[in-house]
Design a protein around this motif. Structure first.
Motif, mmCIF file in Angstrom:
data_model
loop_
_atom_site.group_PDB
_atom_site.id
_atom_site.type_symbol
_atom_site.label_atom_id
_atom_site.label_comp_id
_atom_site.label_asym_id
_atom_site.label_seq_id
_atom_site.Cartn_x
_atom_site.Cartn_y
_atom_site.Cartn_z
ATOM 1 N N GLU A 1 80.001 -32.963 14.934
ATOM 2 C CA GLU A 1 80.669 -31.889 15.688
ATOM 3 C C GLU A 1 82.106 -31.654 15.221
ATOM 4 O O GLU A 1 82.730 -30.665 15.585
ATOM 5 N N ASP A 2 82.646 -32.544 14.387
ATOM 6 C CA ASP A 2 83.994 -32.381 13.836
ATOM 7 C C ASP A 2 83.991 -31.674 12.474
ATOM 8 O O ASP A 2 85.046 -31.555 11.844
ATOM 9 N N ALA A 3 82.850 -31.201 12.027
ATOM 10 C CA ALA A 3 82.728 -30.634 10.676
ATOM 11 C C ALA A 3 83.708 -29.491 10.421
ATOM 12 O O ALA A 3 84.325 -29.420 9.359
ATOM 13 N N GLU A 4 83.881 -28.587 11.380
ATOM 14 C CA GLU A 4 84.799 -27.463 11.182
ATOM 15 C C GLU A 4 86.253 -27.944 11.096
ATOM 16 O O GLU A 4 87.031 -27.438 10.285
ATOM 17 N N VAL A 5 86.612 -28.897 11.933
ATOM 18 C CA VAL A 5 87.959 -29.447 11.915
ATOM 19 C C VAL A 5 88.205 -30.142 10.575
ATOM 20 O O VAL A 5 89.252 -29.961 9.946
ATOM 21 N N ILE A 6 87.248 -30.927 10.126
ATOM 22 C CA ILE A 6 87.371 -31.650 8.853
ATOM 23 C C ILE A 6 87.507 -30.665 7.690
ATOM 24 O O ILE A 6 88.323 -30.866 6.794
ATOM 25 N N ALA A 7 86.741 -29.583 7.729
ATOM 26 C CA ALA A 7 86.841 -28.563 6.672
ATOM 27 C C ALA A 7 88.237 -27.933 6.660
ATOM 28 O O ALA A 7 88.827 -27.723 5.593
ATOM 29 N N ALA A 8 88.792 -27.664 7.840
ATOM 30 C CA ALA A 8 90.134 -27.084 7.925
ATOM 31 C C ALA A 8 91.187 -28.069 7.401
ATOM 32 O O ALA A 8 92.111 -27.682 6.681
ATOM 33 N N ILE A 9 91.037 -29.327 7.755
ATOM 34 C CA ILE A 9 91.964 -30.364 7.277
ATOM 35 C C ILE A 9 91.919 -30.433 5.753
ATOM 36 O O ILE A 9 92.956 -30.427 5.085
ATOM 37 N N ASN A 10 90.714 -30.500 5.202
ATOM 38 C CA ASN A 10 90.571 -30.610 3.744
ATOM 39 C C ASN A 10 91.104 -29.390 3.020
ATOM 40 O O ASN A 10 91.691 -29.515 1.945
ATOM 41 N N GLU A 11 90.930 -28.206 3.594
ATOM 42 C CA GLU A 11 91.471 -27.008 2.957
ATOM 43 C C GLU A 11 92.997 -27.054 2.925
ATOM 44 O O GLU A 11 93.620 -26.740 1.906
ATOM 45 N N LEU A 12 93.617 -27.465 4.022
ATOM 46 C CA LEU A 12 95.080 -27.582 4.043
ATOM 47 C C LEU A 12 95.562 -28.644 3.062
ATOM 48 O O LEU A 12 96.573 -28.448 2.373
ATOM 49 N N LEU A 13 94.856 -29.756 3.004
ATOM 50 C CA LEU A 13 95.238 -30.799 2.048
ATOM 51 C C LEU A 13 95.152 -30.269 0.619
ATOM 52 O O LEU A 13 96.044 -30.521 -0.201
ATOM 53 N N GLU B 1 101.727 -34.639 8.797
ATOM 54 C CA GLU B 1 101.288 -34.626 10.192
ATOM 55 C C GLU B 1 101.728 -33.337 10.884
ATOM 56 O O GLU B 1 100.940 -32.705 11.596
ATOM 57 N N GLY B 2 102.967 -32.938 10.663
ATOM 58 C CA GLY B 2 103.459 -31.701 11.278
ATOM 59 C C GLY B 2 102.664 -30.482 10.830
ATOM 60 O O GLY B 2 102.317 -29.615 11.647
ATOM 61 N N LEU B 3 102.373 -30.412 9.543
ATOM 62 C CA LEU B 3 101.601 -29.290 9.004
ATOM 63 C C LEU B 3 100.200 -29.256 9.607
ATOM 64 O O LEU B 3 99.740 -28.211 10.081
ATOM 65 N N LEU B 4 99.521 -30.403 9.593
ATOM 66 C CA LEU B 4 98.151 -30.437 10.119
ATOM 67 C C LEU B 4 98.116 -30.135 11.612
ATOM 68 O O LEU B 4 97.242 -29.396 12.081
ATOM 69 N N LYS B 5 99.046 -30.676 12.384
ATOM 70 C CA LYS B 5 99.084 -30.412 13.823
ATOM 71 C C LYS B 5 99.309 -28.920 14.105
ATOM 72 O O LYS B 5 98.751 -28.368 15.047
ATOM 73 N N HIS B 6 100.145 -28.309 13.279
ATOM 74 C CA HIS B 6 100.451 -26.892 13.477
ATOM 75 C C HIS B 6 99.219 -26.008 13.269
ATOM 76 O O HIS B 6 98.954 -25.107 14.053
ATOM 77 N N TYR B 7 98.475 -26.270 12.197
ATOM 78 C CA TYR B 7 97.340 -25.424 11.851
ATOM 79 C C TYR B 7 96.005 -25.889 12.443
ATOM 80 O O TYR B 7 95.070 -25.097 12.539
ATOM 81 N N VAL B 8 95.898 -27.154 12.790
ATOM 82 C CA VAL B 8 94.648 -27.703 13.323
ATOM 83 C C VAL B 8 94.994 -28.433 14.619
ATOM 84 O O VAL B 8 95.336 -29.621 14.602
ATOM 85 N N PRO B 9 94.918 -27.734 15.758
ATOM 86 C CA PRO B 9 95.343 -28.330 17.021
ATOM 87 C C PRO B 9 94.609 -29.620 17.406
ATOM 88 O O PRO B 9 95.141 -30.422 18.173
ATOM 89 N N GLU B 10 93.434 -29.842 16.854
ATOM 90 C CA GLU B 10 92.689 -31.054 17.156
ATOM 91 C C GLU B 10 93.328 -32.305 16.553
ATOM 92 O O GLU B 10 93.020 -33.429 16.959
ATOM 93 N N VAL B 11 94.208 -32.126 15.587
ATOM 94 C CA VAL B 11 94.887 -33.260 14.963
ATOM 95 C C VAL B 11 96.032 -33.704 15.867
ATOM 96 O O VAL B 11 96.900 -32.914 16.228
ATOM 97 N N VAL B 12 96.027 -34.999 16.218
ATOM 98 C CA VAL B 12 97.091 -35.544 17.052
ATOM 99 C C VAL B 12 97.967 -36.536 16.297
ATOM 100 O O VAL B 12 99.082 -36.821 16.694
ATOM 101 N N GLU B 13 97.433 -37.051 15.175
ATOM 102 C CA GLU B 13 98.191 -38.049 14.428
ATOM 103 C C GLU B 13 97.644 -38.164 13.003
ATOM 104 O O GLU B 13 96.469 -37.915 12.753
ATOM 105 N N VAL B 14 98.527 -38.569 12.085
ATOM 106 C CA VAL B 14 98.120 -38.893 10.708
ATOM 107 C C VAL B 14 98.498 -40.344 10.483
ATOM 108 O O VAL B 14 99.613 -40.765 10.790
ATOM 109 N N ARG B 15 97.544 -41.115 9.934
ATOM 110 C CA ARG B 15 97.805 -42.523 9.641
ATOM 111 C C ARG B 15 97.512 -42.825 8.180
ATOM 112 O O ARG B 15 96.569 -42.279 7.613
ATOM 113 N N ALA B 16 98.292 -43.723 7.632
ATOM 114 C CA ALA B 16 98.034 -44.211 6.271
ATOM 115 C C ALA B 16 96.809 -45.114 6.313
ATOM 116 O O ALA B 16 96.634 -45.907 7.229
ATOM 117 N N ALA B 17 95.968 -44.961 5.322
ATOM 118 C CA ALA B 17 94.767 -45.796 5.241
ATOM 119 C C ALA B 17 94.763 -46.527 3.918
ATOM 120 O O ALA B 17 95.295 -46.102 2.945
#
Length: 193
Positions: free
Chosen positions: A117-129, A177-193
């Protein structure tokens, strides 16, 4: 042939621009001498004994010096290795080894199980990246690898000169994190992995 060098935000790393394509697609990071065995070029750079990371981008090679190494001595060595490689048109990778697009290192604790169910959000994240973030970090001699998205958290790994950079936390937390939160409201945090 002339090889330009550029400083990066990481004081331990330099970006070398040979004026031609290094990787036709993707990127590749070598964080150990053993990993560098897949590439004669990366191995030759590691063989200086003063390098802890080599990264191949589309049109650049970034090199991170070991603690205590002096760029005044190391820079001419790396330029000579790059000149020899590109003038001789040697292969970038040893035949029969994995080449090309950067593959995340196997890390069991990094397995982020994504939900369908997160597929659309993930696609938006990857496009911004791909369109906004990757070109910016490539300008600094690095790359970014997407590792997953779960419960509003995006997991990313900085590579090349961006890995270990003193400003990497600021890059992840304030920039990406700021960029992703701005364009993808579902993003609440970015963490290093």
């Amino acid at each position: 042939m002339f090889i330009e060098t550029e400083t990066t935000p990481n004081p331990a790393a330099l970006k070398f621009l040979p004026g031609q394509t290094v990787m036709a697609a993707g990127s590749r990071e070598f964080a150990t001498p053993e990993a560098a065995e897949a590439s004669p070029l990366a191995q030759a750079i590691f063989d200086t004994g003063e390098v802890v990371n080599v990264f191949f981008g589309a049109d650049f090679v970034s090199v991170t010096a070991a603690p205590g190494a002096q760029w005044s001595a190391l820079r001419p060595q790396v330029i000579a290795i790059l000149l020899d490689h590109f003038v001789s048109q040697a292969p970038l990778f040893t035949p029969g080894t994995a080449s090309g697009i950067s593959v995340p290192p196997p890390e069991d604790d990094l397995a982020v199980e994504e939900r369908a169910e997160d597929a659309e959000v993930i696609a938006a994240i990857n496009e911004l990246l791909e369109t906004r973030v990757r070109p910016a970090v490539a300008g600094d001699g690095g790359d970014i690898a997407y590792r997953g998205f779960r419960d509003g958290v995006v997991y990313l790994t900085l590579q090349g000169s961006c890995a270990g950079c003193p400003s990497s936390t600021a890059t992840l937390k304030h920039g990406i994190e700021g960029l992703l939160k701005h364009y993808v409201p579902e993003v609440v945090e970015v963490r290093a992995a």
